[in-house]
Design a protein around this motif. Sequence first.
Motif, short mmCIF file in Angstrom:
data_model
loop_
_atom_site.label_atom_id
_atom_site.label_comp_id
_atom_site.label_asym_id
_atom_site.label_seq_id
_atom_site.Cartn_x
_atom_site.Cartn_y
_atom_site.Cartn_z
N VAL A 43 37.63 3.10 2.09
CA VAL A 43 36.51 3.99 2.29
C VAL A 43 36.44 4.93 1.11
N SER A 44 35.29 5.05 0.51
CA SER A 44 35.13 5.93 -0.64
C SER A 44 34.27 7.12 -0.28
N GLY A 45 34.82 8.33 -0.42
CA GLY A 45 34.05 9.53 -0.16
C GLY A 45 33.86 9.85 1.30
N GLU A 46 34.49 9.14 2.19
CA GLU A 46 34.39 9.41 3.61
C GLU A 46 35.78 9.47 4.20
N ASP A 47 35.84 10.04 5.40
CA ASP A 47 37.10 10.02 6.11
C ASP A 47 37.32 8.63 6.68
N SER A 48 38.55 8.36 7.11
CA SER A 48 38.86 7.06 7.66
C SER A 48 39.90 7.21 8.74
N ALA A 49 39.91 6.27 9.68
CA ALA A 49 40.86 6.36 10.78
C ALA A 49 41.42 5.00 11.10
N ALA A 50 42.64 4.99 11.62
CA ALA A 50 43.28 3.76 12.05
C ALA A 50 43.56 3.84 13.53
N PRO A 51 43.49 2.72 14.26
CA PRO A 51 43.69 2.78 15.70
C PRO A 51 45.11 3.14 16.07
N ASP A 52 45.23 3.85 17.18
CA ASP A 52 46.53 4.21 17.72
C ASP A 52 47.07 3.03 18.52
N THR A 53 48.36 2.79 18.43
CA THR A 53 48.95 1.67 19.16
C THR A 53 49.85 2.13 20.28
N ASP A 54 49.85 3.43 20.59
CA ASP A 54 50.69 3.96 21.66
C ASP A 54 49.97 3.76 22.99
N ASP A 55 50.44 2.81 23.78
CA ASP A 55 49.76 2.48 25.02
C ASP A 55 49.85 3.57 26.06
N ASP A 56 50.76 4.53 25.89
CA ASP A 56 50.92 5.58 26.89
C ASP A 56 49.93 6.72 26.71
N ARG A 57 49.26 6.77 25.58
CA ARG A 57 48.34 7.87 25.36
C ARG A 57 47.10 7.72 26.20
N GLN A 230 45.10 23.25 6.39
CA GLN A 230 44.44 23.68 7.61
C GLN A 230 43.12 22.90 7.67
N GLY A 231 43.13 21.81 8.42
CA GLY A 231 42.08 20.82 8.29
C GLY A 231 41.14 20.72 9.48
N VAL A 232 40.22 19.77 9.36
CA VAL A 232 39.29 19.39 10.42
C VAL A 232 39.51 17.91 10.68
N TYR A 233 39.53 17.52 11.96
CA TYR A 233 39.91 16.16 12.34
C TYR A 233 38.87 15.52 13.24
N ARG A 234 38.91 14.18 13.25
CA ARG A 234 38.07 13.39 14.14
C ARG A 234 38.97 12.49 14.98
N TRP A 235 38.92 12.69 16.29
CA TRP A 235 39.65 11.82 17.22
C TRP A 235 38.65 10.91 17.91
N SER A 236 38.95 9.60 17.92
CA SER A 236 38.06 8.63 18.54
C SER A 236 38.64 8.16 19.87
N PRO A 237 37.79 7.77 20.83
CA PRO A 237 38.29 7.34 22.13
C PRO A 237 39.23 6.15 22.08
#
Length: 369
Positions: A43-57, A230-237
Motif C-alpha cells: 500500500v502506498s500512501g495509505e494505512d494497511s492492516a493484517a487480519p488477526d489470527t487470535d480466535d479468542d478475541r 501517539q497515534g490514530v488507529y483503525r480496528w476492523s471487525p
Amino acid sequence: MLPLSWLSMVGLLACDEATPTTNGGDERDTSAVDEDSASDAGVSGEDSAAPDTDDDRDTGDEEGDDTGEVIEDVAFRCPEGASSLTVDLSEASVMEIGGVPAAPNGGFLEGPVWVGDALVLSQLYFSGRPNDAQMLHYTDEDGFSVFLADAGTNGIALDAAGRLVTANHKQTGIVRFELESPSTPGAILVDRFDGAPFNSPNDLVIAEDGTVYFTDPDYQCGGCSNQPVQGVYRWSPDGSIARLANVTQNKPNGIALSPDGQTLYVGGQPQLTAHPIGAGGSVGAGRPFGNIYGTDGLGVDCAGNVYVTAGEGVVVLDSSGARLGSLSVSQATNVAFGGPDHQTLFITSFGDNRGKLHRVRLNIPGYPY
C-alpha cells in the motif's frame, strides 16, 4: 439496574454488521501493520492492516448471541430532510445541569453518549495512573447515578446493537460493555499493536461497517510510551488493526465521521484536520479544518456541521470548515446530541472539581456521540 424504558429502546441483541452511528490488556497479541511498513504491505500512501489470527478475541461480528436470537439494529439515523437544515445559534442558550456526583480527589466529565432516553458519560479522576474513571447515567427524571464504577473509560460510542464501545485507558484498548448488566473488564476488542499495549485510548467513532477509528495519546497514562508514537488507529471487525499513516497529530484527541462516512475528523495538537476515507476504510492525507488548534472532543449534526470543543467553548463549523459560531462553555471537553428528537446538545467540561454537564436546544438533530 437501568430503567426498563431505557433498555427497551436500545435493544440488547447483535446484528451481522454494525450500521451507522457515525456522527465507537491481557496477553493477547494482534496482527498489525505499522505506518512505517505500509509500503511493505503493498500500500502506498495509505494505512494497511493484517487480519488477526487470535480466535479468542471478540471480533464483534457474530450473527447473534448464544441463544440464537438475532440482534436488533438500533443505530441512529437522521430524519428525512435533516441534511438540508441550517443550524441557528442566534438564540441558543446553554444551561448547566446540576447534581454531578463528587469525584474522589477531583475530576472532570468526558465521552457523553445518548442511549434510548438517557445519557451515559465518563467521569475521570485526577488521581491514579492510569486515571481512575467511572461511567455515570443521567436522566431528567432521576438525575445522576453510577452506571459502572472503575470502568476506566474516556470516549464512549454506541454500536448498532445498542452496546457501549469505549476508549478505555484502564484496559489500554477498545472495550465493549453490555447495557443490561455491565461489568468489568468488559469485552476487549483490541488492546495491542505490534505486540505492545496502547498508550491511553482517548476517543473513538464507529463506521457503517463496524470499523472503529480511535485516538491513542498519553494523557491518562502519565506520559507513558507503550507505543513509539501517539497515534490514530483503525480496528476492523475481522480483528485487524492498523496505525493510520496519514494522521500526524502529535497528541490526537477527539475523532468523528461525517454523516456520509467519507470524511474522518481528527482533533488534538497541533490542529483539527479532515481526512478522506477510501476503499476498505483507508484514510488519506489530511487538510487543516477550521483553523482551530488544541481541540478536544468532536460532534456532528445531521447537516454535516462539526461541533468542536476547544479553549473558547464549542466552535461550530460547516462541512467546508467555515465557522458558523460558537457556544460559550468554559473548559469544554466533549459533546453529544440527545433528547427525544436528538436536538439537545449535551456538553461535558471541567469544573467544580468534579466536572460539569451542560445542555442547549438547537434547531437541528445530530448524532448520539
